[in-house]
Design a protein around this motif. Structure first.
Motif, PDB file in Angstrom:
ATOM      1  N   HIS A 193       0.850  -1.140  -0.044  1.00 25.72           N
ATOM      2  CA  HIS A 193      -0.069   0.010  -0.074  1.00 25.72           C
ATOM      3  C   HIS A 193       0.824   1.219   0.112  1.00 25.72           C
ATOM      4  O   HIS A 193       2.136   1.058   0.022  1.00 25.72           O
ATOM      5  CB  HIS A 193      -1.101   0.060   1.214  1.00 25.72           C
ATOM      6  CG  HIS A 193      -0.410  -0.048   2.556  1.00 25.72           C
ATOM      7  ND1 HIS A 193      -0.975  -0.130   3.588  1.00 25.72           N
ATOM      8  CD2 HIS A 193       0.960  -0.292   3.071  1.00 25.72           C
ATOM      9  CE1 HIS A 193      -0.175  -0.369   4.769  1.00 25.72           C
ATOM     10  NE2 HIS A 193       0.953  -0.360   4.234  1.00 25.72           N
ATOM     11  N   ARG A 194       0.200   2.347  -0.059  1.00 25.59           N
ATOM     12  CA  ARG A 194       0.889   3.543  -0.233  1.00 25.59           C
ATOM     13  C   ARG A 194       2.223   3.852   0.900  1.00 25.59           C
ATOM     14  O   ARG A 194       3.212   4.490   0.788  1.00 25.59           O
ATOM     15  CB  ARG A 194       0.109   4.877  -0.481  1.00 25.59           C
ATOM     16  CG  ARG A 194      -0.854   4.918   0.698  1.00 25.59           C
ATOM     17  CD  ARG A 194      -1.648   6.365   0.460  1.00 25.59           C
ATOM     18  NE  ARG A 194      -2.350   6.569   1.638  1.00 25.59           N
ATOM     19  CZ  ARG A 194      -1.964   7.089   2.824  1.00 25.59           C
ATOM     20  NH1 ARG A 194      -0.770   7.352   2.934  1.00 25.59           N
ATOM     21  NH2 ARG A 194      -2.893   7.294   3.552  1.00 25.59           N
ATOM     22  N   GLN A 195       1.814   3.385   2.183  1.00 23.29           N
ATOM     23  CA  GLN A 195       2.611   3.708   3.273  1.00 23.29           C
ATOM     24  C   GLN A 195       3.992   2.761   3.132  1.00 23.29           C
ATOM     25  O   GLN A 195       4.660   3.153   3.861  1.00 23.29           O
ATOM     26  CB  GLN A 195       1.922   3.036   4.476  1.00 23.29           C
ATOM     27  CG  GLN A 195       0.709   3.795   4.906  1.00 23.29           C
ATOM     28  CD  GLN A 195      -0.635   3.402   4.330  1.00 23.29           C
ATOM     29  OE1 GLN A 195      -0.713   2.858   3.346  1.00 23.29           O
ATOM     30  NE2 GLN A 195      -1.666   3.921   4.889  1.00 23.29           N
ATOM     31  N   ALA A 196       4.083   2.066   1.981  1.00 24.82           N
ATOM     32  CA  ALA A 196       5.466   1.613   1.620  1.00 24.82           C
ATOM     33  C   ALA A 196       6.301   2.768   1.473  1.00 24.82           C
ATOM     34  O   ALA A 196       7.599   2.530   1.885  1.00 24.82           O
ATOM     35  CB  ALA A 196       5.418   0.890   0.516  1.00 24.82           C
ATOM     36  N   TRP A 197       5.990   3.999   1.201  1.00 27.53           N
ATOM     37  CA  TRP A 197       6.813   5.066   0.871  1.00 27.53           C
ATOM     38  C   TRP A 197       7.037   6.080   2.270  1.00 27.53           C
ATOM     39  O   TRP A 197       7.762   7.129   2.190  1.00 27.53           O
ATOM     40  CB  TRP A 197       6.209   5.917  -0.191  1.00 27.53           C
ATOM     41  CG  TRP A 197       6.201   5.139  -1.659  1.00 27.53           C
ATOM     42  CD1 TRP A 197       4.949   4.549  -2.013  1.00 27.53           C
ATOM     43  CD2 TRP A 197       7.145   4.925  -2.411  1.00 27.53           C
ATOM     44  NE1 TRP A 197       5.234   3.919  -3.206  1.00 27.53           N
ATOM     45  CE2 TRP A 197       6.712   4.015  -3.502  1.00 27.53           C
ATOM     46  CE3 TRP A 197       8.528   5.527  -2.758  1.00 27.53           C
ATOM     47  CZ2 TRP A 197       7.405   3.758  -4.580  1.00 27.53           C
ATOM     48  CZ3 TRP A 197       9.261   4.922  -3.375  1.00 27.53           C
ATOM     49  CH2 TRP A 197       8.627   4.468  -4.894  1.00 27.53           C
TER      50      TRP A 197
END
Length: 292
Positions: free
Chosen positions: A40-44
């Motif tokens: 999900h975007r929280q990987a970044w």
């Protein structure tokens, strides 16, 4: 905090209304970030604050992952459809050829957006699509096993495992070279994201025949690979360089398949350098390229 945007794209079945979730922060030239399959975007999150000092950062939950709804049943989660959807997303947000960066599946999507003229620059971290057939089967087998494990583990057990360094290693060492650096909360959240990914199987199936063999002319391209990537092995970066001859090929020492967590400062530097204007990027290309 994420927000959503609803927009229309033209498909073979006619105009379709789609909704995607994203987070937007920072100032400067826009930089779109795309995660890998099952993530999900929280990987970044480990690099967003650094990037936001020089870029307007848009981190996206791809369709069917994170909190973004899946595409309608009659739309395949394949590369051409995803490229159309992402181009529509950029148009809806007023992003005129943003810099784009992605990891794994997101790296493949970033390269495709660049090839189709929708990006100002591309930075791909361990991108999919440069595998041999045995390497693809291995990676897909590992991903399928990770997904099955994530779906099978009870949440209380995941939470207990995430509280210890050894437990975080069991849950995430396939994608992180330094799993102990990931917070317990993040490990729980990404394990749930993998377990709940609506279109994981369909997206994986659509990648069986994918090989990225076309050049991406006219824009700066950076391909970066973690030296300790256990999912897509680093020699695939050499194939990427052959396919996109003008790309910078950068080694990320000590990093795994999802390098943002392993060395945030290094990855942020690569992303910032890769997302400079074309003239500035050309000046830094030779000095920044490191052989794998």
């Amino acid at each position: 905090m994420s927000t959503t945007v609803t927009f229309q794209v033209t498909t073979a079945s006619g105009p379709r209304s789609l909704t995607l979730a994203y987070a937007r922060t920072g100032r400067g030239a826009p930089l779109l970030l795309m995660h890998g399959i099952g993530h999900h975007r929280q990987a970044w999150d480990p690099v967003v604050d650094i990037l936001a000092t020089e870029r307007e950062v848009i981190a996206l939950d791809l369709p069917g992952f994170g909190v973004s709804p899946a595409l309608p049943e009659d739309l395949p989660h394949d590369l051409p459809t995803m490229s159309t959807v992402l181009a529509g997303f950029c148009e809806a947000l007023g992003l005129d050829r943003p810099h784009v960066a992605g990891n794994s599946l997101g790296g493949l999507l970033a390269l495709e957006l660049g090839r189709e003229g929708h990006a100002r620059s591309v930075t791909a971290l361990s991108p999919a699509g440069f595998w041999s057939e045995p390497e693809r089967r291995y990676a897909f087998g590992v991903l399928t096993g990770m997904r099955a494990t994530a779906r099978r583990l009870p949440l209380p057990l995941v939470e207990r495992m995430a509280r210890t360094t050894a437990g975080r290693a069991v849950l995430t060492s396939t994608i992180y070279a330094r799993p102990g650096r990931r917070s317990p909360e993040a490990v729980v959240a990404e394990t749930l994201a993998l377990a709940r990914a609506e279109r994981f199987a369909e997206t994986l199936r659509s990648g069986r025949e994918v090989r990225f063999t076309d050049d991406v002319p006219g824009i700066p391209v950076t391909v970066a690979w973690g030296s300790r990537d256990r999912l897509l092995i680093p020699r695939q970066g050499v194939r990427a360089k052959h396919a996109v001859p003008r790309a910078r090929l950068v080694k990320l020492p000590g990093c795994g398949h999802v390098p943002m967590n392993d060395d945030p400062a290094l990855v942020a530097r690569v992303l910032l350098d890769g997302s400079r204007d074309q003239e500035d990027s050309a000046l830094s290309t030779s000095a920044s390229t490191v052989a794998l």
